[in-house]
Design an enzyme around this catalytic site. Structure first.
Site, PDB file in Angstrom:
ATOM      1  CE  LYS A 150      -1.981  -1.000   3.815  1.00 36.54           C
ATOM      2  NZ  LYS A 150      -1.991  -1.993   4.856  1.00 36.54           N
ATOM      3  NE  ARG A 173      -4.840  -0.851   9.959  1.00 35.20           N
ATOM      4  CZ  ARG A 173      -3.693  -0.286   9.953  1.00 35.20           C
ATOM      5  NH1 ARG A 173      -3.279   0.992   8.905  1.00 35.20           N
ATOM      6  NH2 ARG A 173      -3.058  -1.191   9.731  1.00 35.20           N
ATOM      7  NE  ARG A 195       6.908  -2.937   5.860  1.00 31.98           N
ATOM      8  CZ  ARG A 195       5.781  -2.672   6.294  1.00 31.98           C
ATOM      9  NH1 ARG A 195       5.088  -2.577   4.778  1.00 31.98           N
ATOM     10  NH2 ARG A 195       5.361  -2.153   6.745  1.00 31.98           N
ATOM     11  NE  ARG A 238      16.608  -2.942   8.925  1.00 29.39           N
ATOM     12  CZ  ARG A 238      16.493  -3.490   8.146  1.00 29.39           C
ATOM     13  NH1 ARG A 238      15.893  -4.915   8.291  1.00 29.39           N
ATOM     14  NH2 ARG A 238      18.074  -3.960   7.246  1.00 29.39           N
ATOM     15  NE  ARG A 261       2.135  -4.016  11.600  1.00 23.82           N
ATOM     16  CZ  ARG A 261       2.489  -4.081  10.595  1.00 23.82           C
ATOM     17  NH1 ARG A 261       4.249  -4.406  11.065  1.00 23.82           N
ATOM     18  NH2 ARG A 261       3.057  -3.455   8.944  1.00 23.82           N
TER      19      ARG A 261
END
Ligand code: AMP
Length: 223
Positions: free
Chosen positions: A17, A92, A131, A164, A176
């Site tokens: 996203k 959400r 990531r 990070r 999550r």
């Protein structure tokens, strides 16, 4: 004057996203609104909202609707959103979706497209856990899938400081993902019912997804 475009990117953590929202900003001049980024700024600033949000975010849960909606409304009052927005990580919950509709209606706007980035959950744990981003410009990288061309130097801005996220570890990603399936995935049906849902396969490479998404956005921005 044309009505600003309102896009929603739906998908679990790691679906891309943020990456695609940044691309759409460049390609279409829209503004990315990431409630995750806004909350991380609130945490870093030590504001009351940030202090309340911090522990929930570290555990991989959802921050209260009240806090998120207040932060988002503030951001939507800034003048730069006039051309249109890409909501990344919002809404959400059912309540957030209903409040967004109500908020947009006050200025004659509506959601033009809700795009569901469809991916395999298990692959997301590996994507998220490796990531990191450039501290200067926010460009995204990954230990396995996307290293800078010159080690330690951002391809985009030449910066050398990277960061990070505290919640990008395998354990928190699993929490999550649970929160996503329990509270956010039902919104896919909500937007389907409104006739604005588009599903895209987001397991492919970034460039291919960019092209598919670009086609969708070009179609809805014209109206
Ligand atoms: P993200 O950057 O979208 O992955 O969000 C990081 C974390 O911020 C999430 O795991 C939640 O704890 C919190 N968060 C972000 N957006 C929302 C939202 N719309 N509602 C509730 N919590 C959110």
């Amino acid at each position: 004057m044309t009505t600003p475009t309102v896009l929603i990117l739906l998908g679990p953590p790691g679906a891309g996203k943020g990456t695609q929202a940044r691309i759409l900003e460049e390609d279409f001049g829209l503004v990315q609104l990431s409630t995750g980024d806004l909350l991380r700024s609130a945490v870093a600033s030590g504001s009351a909202a940030g202090q309340q949000a911090r522990a929930v975010m570290e555990a991989g849960g959802l921050v209260s609707d009240e806090i998120v909606l207040a932060i988002l409304k503030d951001r939507m009052n800034q003048p730069d959103v006039a051309k249109g927005i890409i909501l990344d990580g919002f809404p959400r919950t059912d309540r957030q979706a209903a409040d967004l509709d109500a908020l947009l209606a006050t200025s004659g706007q509506r959601v033009n497209a809700a795009i569901s980035l469809e991916v395999d959950d298990e692959a997301m744990v590996g994507r998220v856990a490796g990531r990191y981003t450039c501290g200067g410009c926010g460009e995204g990288y990954h230990d396995t899938f996307k290293q800078p061309a010159t080690a330690g130097v951002c391809d985009k801005c030449g910066g050398t400081a990277f960061k990070r996220r505290a919640d990008d570890n395998a354990e928190t990603v699993r929490e999550r993902l649970k929160a996503y399936h329990a509270q956010t995935a039902p919104l896919i049906t909500y937007y389907e019912g409104k006739g604005v849902l588009q599903r895209i396969d987001a397991m492919g490479d970034i460039a291919a997804i960019r092209q598919t998404l670009g086609g969708i956005v070009a179609g809805v921005s014209a109206h």
